[in-house]
Design an enzyme around this catalytic site. Structure first.
Site, PDB file in Angstrom:
ATOM      1  N   GLU A 164       0.968  -1.427   0.126  1.00  0.00           N
ATOM      2  CA  GLU A 164       0.042   0.031  -0.132  1.00  0.00           C
ATOM      3  C   GLU A 164       0.846   1.333   0.015  1.00  0.00           C
ATOM      4  OE1 GLU A 164      -3.227  -0.284   3.130  1.00  0.00           O
ATOM      5  OE2 GLU A 164      -4.096  -1.731   2.127  1.00  0.00           O
ATOM      6  N   GLU A 211      -5.508  -8.415  -0.265  1.00  0.00           N
ATOM      7  CA  GLU A 211      -5.986  -8.147   0.912  1.00  0.00           C
ATOM      8  C   GLU A 211      -7.699  -7.795   0.520  1.00  0.00           C
ATOM      9  OE1 GLU A 211      -4.652  -5.243   3.687  1.00  0.00           O
ATOM     10  OE2 GLU A 211      -2.610  -5.814   3.054  1.00  0.00           O
TER      11      GLU A 211
HETATM   12  O1  AHR Z   1      -5.430  -5.932   7.081  1.00  0.00           O
HETATM   13  C1  AHR Z   1      -5.171  -4.595   7.895  1.00  0.00           C
HETATM   14  C2  AHR Z   1      -4.600  -3.486   7.090  1.00  0.00           C
HETATM   15  O2  AHR Z   1      -5.363  -2.963   6.056  1.00  0.00           O
HETATM   16  C3  AHR Z   1      -3.192  -4.061   6.542  1.00  0.00           C
HETATM   17  O3  AHR Z   1      -2.269  -3.521   7.452  1.00  0.00           O
HETATM   18  C4  AHR Z   1      -2.961  -2.779   5.182  1.00  0.00           C
HETATM   19  O4  AHR Z   1      -2.301  -3.258   4.683  1.00  0.00           O
HETATM   20  C5  AHR Z   1      -4.270  -2.639   5.111  1.00  0.00           C
HETATM   21  O5  AHR Z   1      -4.778  -1.227   5.077  1.00  0.00           O
END
Ligand code: AHR
Length: 499
Positions: free
Chosen positions: A172, A291
């Site tokens: 990210e 994610e």
């Molecule tokens: O999964 C929680 C968080 O969400 C992670 O650390 C990050 O990559 C995302 O913003």
């Protein structure tokens, strides 16, 4: 009662990639410490791994696991987590304002994931570190022997290289919250040089460039194009992240999450293919949706409100049946996009927005979101087959023209698996399904999540309040079947096909 039709034809353009049934383990809250690893728990083995959590992760059918972060990785020194445990430093983790003891690191993770029989996806720190440290980590993990870092691994008791096949180039980095946040231009250059160095150490690895943290990022689109312009020749995948939640009691918009996910995927593919065209290449950059989940971010008070502590309880969302319906629908979107989604990771595995929850002295339990994942991973395999849906639509606040019924089907050997989503908030829907080019021999089984009791949850006190219900067709003939889908429901019907 609303009606819908589905025509399933015996054509397939793609196979489900088992890697879409991945999960994510971050050094965050109680995912590692107190989640998968808890030496003080009576449920742990001699390595401190929670065997009850491992058993549930196996039951879920988790095929790959991303590690060690997440925002955590942008401040992480991988060397802290290897070697004699008593010599490992305790550090501040600035991403989650936590105290990191480093008692669990790369080699423990690799030992754990072997027990799970899953494939690792490793993220490297490109927030606060660079090319050299990344190359050294790959040397430590994947180089056989005879060099400083490969010999260091051997001294740490790991004789053979881990052969980790997939590496994420940071996390990210488009996000201003990220430690070491960068412009697309700066990140693109760094990712390219890092990728070159990594592939000089191990040419067989697959690399994932950071894409957008969510679709609504102001830089979405431009970010992908700039980053891929730099890294096109060196990477195989680009990442996507997306979390969904229910706002203002707006269930219809919440149920539109899978349509929003689909639109986001198509948007990333469009950008990747645009860069391929610009470069005159037929290379397809695929997606690592590394994610995704339902996450009630509105319940999280924010990192700046946290007191530094070891393994604090953060973002331990309790999921309802309605949340599980949305999780099931998100998996349907991933299956549908199997031609370009190469891997996907539900974030996270244990406690932190996890389908598995733990307390030290209680057996781990399954949240509602566990069930659609386990069923999709078990049965959502084989070829994705073509279908056409006829359904009414509605305008949701977050998605216009939302189809009220959605479906995806897979053919696995002589079995047909039909996944169905009913977004109607008040009514059941009668769905009639027609098969073209193949016939049903018999109905095998049907699983249902949703309908009534949408608020039900599995908690420490009532870990088995929810399982899943069964559902059967109202009529089955050789070339189709009919089924009544309860309101707000996700279901899976399985049939044996005739020879
Ligand atoms: O999964 C929680 C968080 O969400 C992670 O650390 C990050 O990559 C995302 O913003």
């Amino acid at each position: 009662m609303p009606k819908a039709t589905i025509k399933i034809s015996n054509n397939s353009k793609t196979q489900v990639n088992p890697r879409i049934y991945g999960s994510f383990v971050e050094h965050m809250g109680r995912c590692v410490y107190g989640g998968i690893f808890e030496p003080a728990s009576p449920f742990s083995d001699e390595d401190g791994f929670r065997t009850d959590v491992l058993d549930l992760a196996k039951e879920m059918g988790v095929t790959t696991v991303r590690y060690p972060g997440g925002n955590f990785v942008s401040g992480y020194l991988w060397e802290d987590g290897v070697g004699p445990k008593e010599e490992r430093p305790t550090r501040l983790d600035l991403a989650w304002r936590s105290v990191e003891t480093n008692q669990f690191g790369l080699n423990e993770f690799m030992k754990w994931i072997k027990l799970l029989d899953a494939e690792p996806i490793m993220a490297i720190n490109l927030g606060t570190r660079g090319v050299l440290e990344a190359a050294q980590l790959i040397e430590y993990a994947n180089f056989p022997e005879g060099t400083t870092f490969s010999e260091m691994r051997k001294q740490h008791g790991v004789e053979n290289p881990h052969q980790i096949g997939v590496w994420c180039l940071g996390n990210e980095l488009d996000g201003p919250w990220q430690i070491g946040h960068k412009s697309a231009e700066d990140y693109g250059k760094l990712a390219k040089e890092t990728a070159k160095a990594i592939k000089l150490v191990d040419p067989d690895v697959k690399l994932v460039a950071c894409g957008s943290s969510y679709e609504e990022m102001p830089t979405f689109g431009e970010w992908e194009e700039t980053v891929l312009d730099h890294t096109f020749d060196e990477v195989e995948n680009i990442s996507m992240h997306a979390y969904y939640e229910k706002f203002d009691d707006d269930s219809l918009s919440f149920l539109a999450s899978s349509a929003r996910m689909d639109r986001f995927i198509k948007g990333v593919i469009e950008r990747a293919d645009k860069i391929a065209t610009k470069k005159g290449s037929d290379k397809k950059i695929n997606i690592s949706f590394d994610e995704w989940n339902v996450w009630y971010q509105k319940r999280f008070e924010g990192v700046d409100k946290l007191e530094f502590a070891q393994a604090p309880r953060i973002i331990e969302d309790d999921y309802t049946v309605e949340d599980a319906v949305v999780v099931g629908s998100l998996l349907m979107t991933l299956i549908k996009n199997s031609d370009r989604v190469d891997m996907a990771c539900q974030a996270q595995l244990a406690n932190v927005i996890g389908p598995i929850r733990t307390e030290t002295n209680k057996p781990a339990w399954r949240q509602t979101s566990f069930f659609p994942f386990a069923l999709s991973s078990k049965f959502g395999r084989g070829e994705v087959i073509d279908l056409e849906i006829g359904t009414r639509t509605e305008d949701a606040a977050l998605f216009e023209n939302l189809p009220m019924v959605d479906s995806v089907a897979t053919k696995d050997g002589d079995h047909l698996n039909v996944f169905l989503l009913n977004r109607e908030l008040e009514d059941s829907t009668d769905v009639s399904i027609e098969l073209a080019g193949f016939n049903i021999d018999e109905f095998v089984e049907g699983y249902l999540v949703g309908g009534d009791n949408l608020e039900l949850q599995n908690t420490a006190e009532q870990p088995e309040a929810f399982g899943y219900d069964s559902i059967s067709p109202s009529k089955t003939v050789a070339n189709g079947f009919s089924v009544t889908l309860p309101k707000v429901s996700w279901s899976l019907l399985r049939f044996k096909l005739s020879n």
